[in-house]
Motif scaffolding. Structure first.
Motif, PDB file in Angstrom:
ATOM      1  N   MET A  83      10.513   0.525   7.634  1.00 39.71           N
ATOM      2  CA  MET A  83      11.004   0.793   8.987  1.00 39.71           C
ATOM      3  C   MET A  83       9.873   0.620  10.020  1.00 39.71           C
ATOM      4  N   PHE A  84       8.691   1.099   9.682  1.00 39.51           N
ATOM      5  CA  PHE A  84       7.540   0.960  10.576  1.00 39.51           C
ATOM      6  C   PHE A  84       7.193  -0.516  10.787  1.00 39.51           C
ATOM      7  N   VAL A  85       7.133  -1.260   9.693  1.00 44.05           N
ATOM      8  CA  VAL A  85       6.772  -2.673   9.773  1.00 44.05           C
ATOM      9  C   VAL A  85       7.844  -3.467  10.519  1.00 44.05           C
ATOM     10  N   THR A  86       9.102  -3.092  10.363  1.00 42.52           N
ATOM     11  CA  THR A  86      10.171  -3.767  11.090  1.00 42.52           C
ATOM     12  C   THR A  86      10.007  -3.570  12.588  1.00 42.52           C
ATOM     13  N   ALA A  87       9.664  -2.361  13.005  1.00 45.82           N
ATOM     14  CA  ALA A  87       9.475  -2.098  14.434  1.00 45.82           C
ATOM     15  C   ALA A  87       8.251  -2.814  14.988  1.00 45.82           C
ATOM     16  N   VAL A  88       7.245  -3.029  14.159  1.00 45.67           N
ATOM     17  CA  VAL A  88       6.014  -3.664  14.634  1.00 45.67           C
ATOM     18  C   VAL A  88       6.089  -5.186  14.540  1.00 45.67           C
ATOM     19  N   CYS A  89       6.680  -5.721  13.482  1.00 37.93           N
ATOM     20  CA  CYS A  89       6.620  -7.172  13.241  1.00 37.93           C
ATOM     21  C   CYS A  89       7.842  -7.947  13.705  1.00 37.93           C
ATOM     22  N   LEU A  90       8.996  -7.330  13.769  1.00 38.55           N
ATOM     23  CA  LEU A  90      10.191  -8.089  14.100  1.00 38.55           C
ATOM     24  C   LEU A  90      10.240  -8.545  15.554  1.00 38.55           C
ATOM     25  N   PRO A  91      10.018  -7.663  16.538  1.00 38.46           N
ATOM     26  CA  PRO A  91       9.986  -8.191  17.916  1.00 38.46           C
ATOM     27  C   PRO A  91       8.744  -9.055  18.124  1.00 38.46           C
TER      28      PRO A  91
ATOM     29  N   PHE B  78       8.409   6.596   0.738  1.00 35.54           N
ATOM     30  CA  PHE B  78       7.208   5.919   1.246  1.00 35.54           C
ATOM     31  C   PHE B  78       7.505   4.452   1.559  1.00 35.54           C
ATOM     32  N   ILE B  79       8.167   3.765   0.631  1.00 33.99           N
ATOM     33  CA  ILE B  79       8.457   2.344   0.839  1.00 33.99           C
ATOM     34  C   ILE B  79       9.441   2.154   1.984  1.00 33.99           C
ATOM     35  N   PHE B  80      10.456   3.011   2.055  1.00 32.58           N
ATOM     36  CA  PHE B  80      11.446   2.887   3.127  1.00 32.58           C
ATOM     37  C   PHE B  80      10.811   3.179   4.487  1.00 32.58           C
ATOM     38  N   GLY B  81       9.975   4.202   4.567  1.00 36.08           N
ATOM     39  CA  GLY B  81       9.290   4.516   5.818  1.00 36.08           C
ATOM     40  C   GLY B  81       8.373   3.385   6.264  1.00 36.08           C
TER      41      GLY B  81
ATOM     42  N   ILE C  19       0.844  -1.212   0.000  1.00 38.85           N
ATOM     43  CA  ILE C  19       0.000   0.000   0.000  1.00 38.85           C
ATOM     44  C   ILE C  19       0.869   1.247   0.000  1.00 38.85           C
ATOM     45  N   ALA C  20       1.933   1.248   0.806  1.00 35.99           N
ATOM     46  CA  ALA C  20       2.841   2.405   0.828  1.00 35.99           C
ATOM     47  C   ALA C  20       3.521   2.589  -0.526  1.00 35.99           C
ATOM     48  N   GLY C  21       3.847   1.487  -1.185  1.00 36.62           N
ATOM     49  CA  GLY C  21       4.459   1.588  -2.513  1.00 36.62           C
ATOM     50  C   GLY C  21       3.518   2.176  -3.545  1.00 36.62           C
ATOM     51  N   ILE C  22       2.265   1.772  -3.497  1.00 39.20           N
ATOM     52  CA  ILE C  22       1.282   2.311  -4.455  1.00 39.20           C
ATOM     53  C   ILE C  22       1.033   3.789  -4.194  1.00 39.20           C
ATOM     54  N   ILE C  23       0.832   4.138  -2.913  1.00 38.41           N
ATOM     55  CA  ILE C  23       0.605   5.549  -2.576  1.00 38.41           C
ATOM     56  C   ILE C  23       1.842   6.369  -2.917  1.00 38.41           C
ATOM     57  N   GLY C  24       3.020   5.835  -2.599  1.00 36.32           N
ATOM     58  CA  GLY C  24       4.262   6.541  -2.916  1.00 36.32           C
ATOM     59  C   GLY C  24       4.467   6.715  -4.410  1.00 36.32           C
ATOM     60  N   PHE C  25       4.090   5.693  -5.189  1.00 32.27           N
ATOM     61  CA  PHE C  25       4.221   5.814  -6.633  1.00 32.27           C
ATOM     62  C   PHE C  25       3.302   6.900  -7.180  1.00 32.27           C
ATOM     63  N   ILE C  26       2.072   6.926  -6.692  1.00 30.97           N
ATOM     64  CA  ILE C  26       1.123   7.952  -7.157  1.00 30.97           C
ATOM     65  C   ILE C  26       1.618   9.338  -6.760  1.00 30.97           C
ATOM     66  N   TYR C  27       2.061   9.492  -5.512  1.00 26.68           N
ATOM     67  CA  TYR C  27       2.557  10.788  -5.054  1.00 26.68           C
ATOM     68  C   TYR C  27       3.828  11.180  -5.817  1.00 26.68           C
TER      69      TYR C  27
END
Length: 140
Positions: A92-100, A86-89, A65-73
């Motif tokens: 990073m967000f998903v890493t903080a939420v899913c990795l631990p 957008f994809i990098f952000g 979703i971030a990639g699609i929104i980032g591509f459009i923007y």
């Protein structure tokens, strides 16, 4: 003349219905865990199979979703770098939420069966232990 019917404020439509305080306290006390328990869970890295699937799906959809929104923007702004941001952000967000292994990823722990006792092996005859293979007979 005062109107007998007064309209409700618009913000009132977005609020959830009132919940009795007793229920909220009961739910809150049953789900709390101490900081020590949280730290041990994060250190051990225990995540159940359902939590692994949910974490994978969450990161997959968020990054897409971030990639699609980032591509459009980025297309509107004529800068591909915005798509990368957008994809990098999102990564990073998903890493903080899913990795631990947060507690919400371990809501369906696996219930292991008790181990069965192994039967003790029966002692084999001595000649089987010594022989091991076919004996060669010498022709004289």
């Amino acid at each position: 003349l005062k109107p007998t019917w007064a309209p409700k404020p618009p913000w009132r439509f977005f609020l959830p219905p009132p919940v009795p305080v007793v229920v909220v306290v009961a739910l809150r006390s049953s789900r709390t865990m101490s900081i020590v328990d949280l730290w041990e869970m994060l250190r051990s890295g225990s995540m159940d199979f359902v939590g692994q699937k949910q974490a994978f799906d969450f990161q997959y959809y968020i990054i897409w979703i971030a990639g699609i929104i980032g591509f459009i923007y980025g297309f509107i702004q004529q800068r591909f770098l915005y798509t990368f941001y957008f994809i990098f952000g999102a990564t990073m967000f998903v890493t903080a939420v899913c990795l631990p292994s947060w507690p919400w990823w371990n809501r369906n722990p696996v219930k292991w069966l008790e181990p069965k006792e192994e039967p003790k092996p029966k002692e084999a005859k001595e000649d089987k232990k010594k022989g091991g293979g076919k004996k060669d007979k010498k022709k004289e």
